[in-house]
Design a protein around this motif. Sequence first.
Motif, PDB file in Angstrom:
ATOM      1  N   UNK A  88       9.007 -46.685  26.206  1.00  9.68           N
ATOM      2  CA  UNK A  88       9.332 -46.509  27.628  1.00  9.68           C
ATOM      3  C   UNK A  88      10.797 -46.142  27.819  1.00  9.68           C
ATOM      4  N   UNK A  89      11.671 -46.813  27.084  1.00  8.98           N
ATOM      5  CA  UNK A  89      13.104 -46.515  27.172  1.00  8.98           C
ATOM      6  C   UNK A  89      13.354 -45.074  26.724  1.00  8.98           C
ATOM      7  N   UNK A  90      12.729 -44.662  25.628  1.00  8.29           N
ATOM      8  CA  UNK A  90      12.928 -43.309  25.103  1.00  8.29           C
ATOM      9  C   UNK A  90      12.459 -42.250  26.098  1.00  8.29           C
ATOM     10  N   UNK A  91      11.305 -42.467  26.724  1.00  9.18           N
ATOM     11  CA  UNK A  91      10.797 -41.500  27.711  1.00  9.18           C
ATOM     12  C   UNK A  91      11.732 -41.423  28.915  1.00  9.18           C
ATOM     13  N   UNK A  92      12.221 -42.569  29.358  1.00  7.60           N
ATOM     14  CA  UNK A  92      13.150 -42.590  30.491  1.00  7.60           C
ATOM     15  C   UNK A  92      14.446 -41.852  30.142  1.00  7.60           C
ATOM     16  N   UNK A  93      14.940 -42.026  28.920  1.00  3.87           N
ATOM     17  CA  UNK A  93      16.148 -41.305  28.484  1.00  3.87           C
ATOM     18  C   UNK A  93      15.874 -39.805  28.490  1.00  3.87           C
ATOM     19  N   UNK A  94      14.715 -39.392  27.979  1.00  2.00           N
ATOM     20  CA  UNK A  94      14.368 -37.967  27.990  1.00  2.00           C
ATOM     21  C   UNK A  94      14.420 -37.403  29.410  1.00  2.00           C
ATOM     22  N   UNK A  95      13.808 -38.106  30.345  1.00  2.00           N
ATOM     23  CA  UNK A  95      13.750 -37.633  31.728  1.00  2.00           C
ATOM     24  C   UNK A  95      15.135 -37.593  32.365  1.00  2.00           C
ATOM     25  N   UNK A  96      15.924 -38.642  32.140  1.00  2.00           N
ATOM     26  CA  UNK A  96      17.258 -38.701  32.749  1.00  2.00           C
ATOM     27  C   UNK A  96      18.194 -37.639  32.181  1.00  2.00           C
ATOM     28  N   UNK A  97      18.162 -37.456  30.873  1.00  2.00           N
ATOM     29  CA  UNK A  97      19.035 -36.461  30.238  1.00  2.00           C
ATOM     30  C   UNK A  97      18.658 -35.057  30.705  1.00  2.00           C
ATOM     31  N   UNK A  98      17.370 -34.753  30.670  1.00  2.00           N
ATOM     32  CA  UNK A  98      16.895 -33.437  31.123  1.00  2.00           C
ATOM     33  C   UNK A  98      17.290 -33.204  32.585  1.00  2.00           C
ATOM     34  N   UNK A  99      17.026 -34.167  33.441  1.00  2.00           N
ATOM     35  CA  UNK A  99      17.330 -34.025  34.861  1.00  2.00           C
ATOM     36  C   UNK A  99      18.813 -33.844  35.133  1.00  2.00           C
ATOM     37  N   UNK A 100      19.638 -34.640  34.465  1.00  2.00           N
ATOM     38  CA  UNK A 100      21.088 -34.559  34.683  1.00  2.00           C
ATOM     39  C   UNK A 100      21.641 -33.212  34.239  1.00  2.00           C
ATOM     40  N   UNK A 101      21.241 -32.764  33.063  1.00  2.00           N
ATOM     41  CA  UNK A 101      21.756 -31.487  32.552  1.00  2.00           C
ATOM     42  C   UNK A 101      21.297 -30.336  33.436  1.00  2.00           C
ATOM     43  N   UNK A 102      20.025 -30.338  33.805  1.00  2.00           N
ATOM     44  CA  UNK A 102      19.512 -29.244  34.633  1.00  2.00           C
ATOM     45  C   UNK A 102      20.137 -29.229  36.018  1.00  2.00           C
ATOM     46  N   UNK A 103      20.318 -30.406  36.627  1.00  2.00           N
ATOM     47  CA  UNK A 103      20.869 -30.424  37.983  1.00  2.00           C
ATOM     48  C   UNK A 103      22.359 -30.082  38.005  1.00  2.00           C
ATOM     49  N   UNK A 104      23.087 -30.443  36.963  1.00  2.00           N
ATOM     50  CA  UNK A 104      24.528 -30.193  36.962  1.00  2.00           C
ATOM     51  C   UNK A 104      24.909 -28.808  36.440  1.00  2.00           C
ATOM     52  N   UNK A 105      24.062 -28.224  35.582  1.00  2.00           N
ATOM     53  CA  UNK A 105      24.440 -26.945  34.973  1.00  2.00           C
ATOM     54  C   UNK A 105      23.566 -25.771  35.407  1.00  2.00           C
ATOM     55  N   UNK A 106      22.376 -26.055  35.904  1.00  2.00           N
ATOM     56  CA  UNK A 106      21.454 -24.979  36.247  1.00  2.00           C
ATOM     57  C   UNK A 106      20.709 -24.428  35.043  1.00  2.00           C
ATOM     58  N   UNK A 107      20.952 -25.010  33.867  1.00  2.00           N
ATOM     59  CA  UNK A 107      20.267 -24.580  32.650  1.00  2.00           C
ATOM     60  C   UNK A 107      18.887 -25.236  32.584  1.00  2.00           C
TER      61      UNK A 107
END
Length: 138
Positions: A88-107
Amino acid sequence: MTKEEQMKETHQTGLGKVEIAPEVIQIIGGLAAIQVEGVAGTSGGVVDDINQFLGRKNPKHGIKVELGEDELEVAVSIIVHYGHHVPDVAVEVQQQVKGAIESMTGLTVNKVLIRVVEVKIEGEAEDTRETDHHQRVR
């Protein structure tokens, strides 16, 4: 094109070029990962661990970024607090990292790979390692 130029994400605008260095993506990913409940920290190998032990904080610690032609892959090495459900922790990290990078960089992040490298037990303090270090030095 040099390897350094290939490792930067570039966007062309009407005013010119915007480049996002992999180090920026590492920092965003690292900060997003450590905000997840159950994550004690990130681990970037022996050299990074020694630097962190010496008090040198590095938000890109434990984060690797691979930029391909049409692909962005992020690998995160994490330390999980004992008692938390690791998947559960690993899946949450995946979602948070993906979301943060995409929202801040547009990548667009194609993959977020999680590697759990340690489980931290409460009460296992950093100062214990420091005491051991001082005992070895004397």
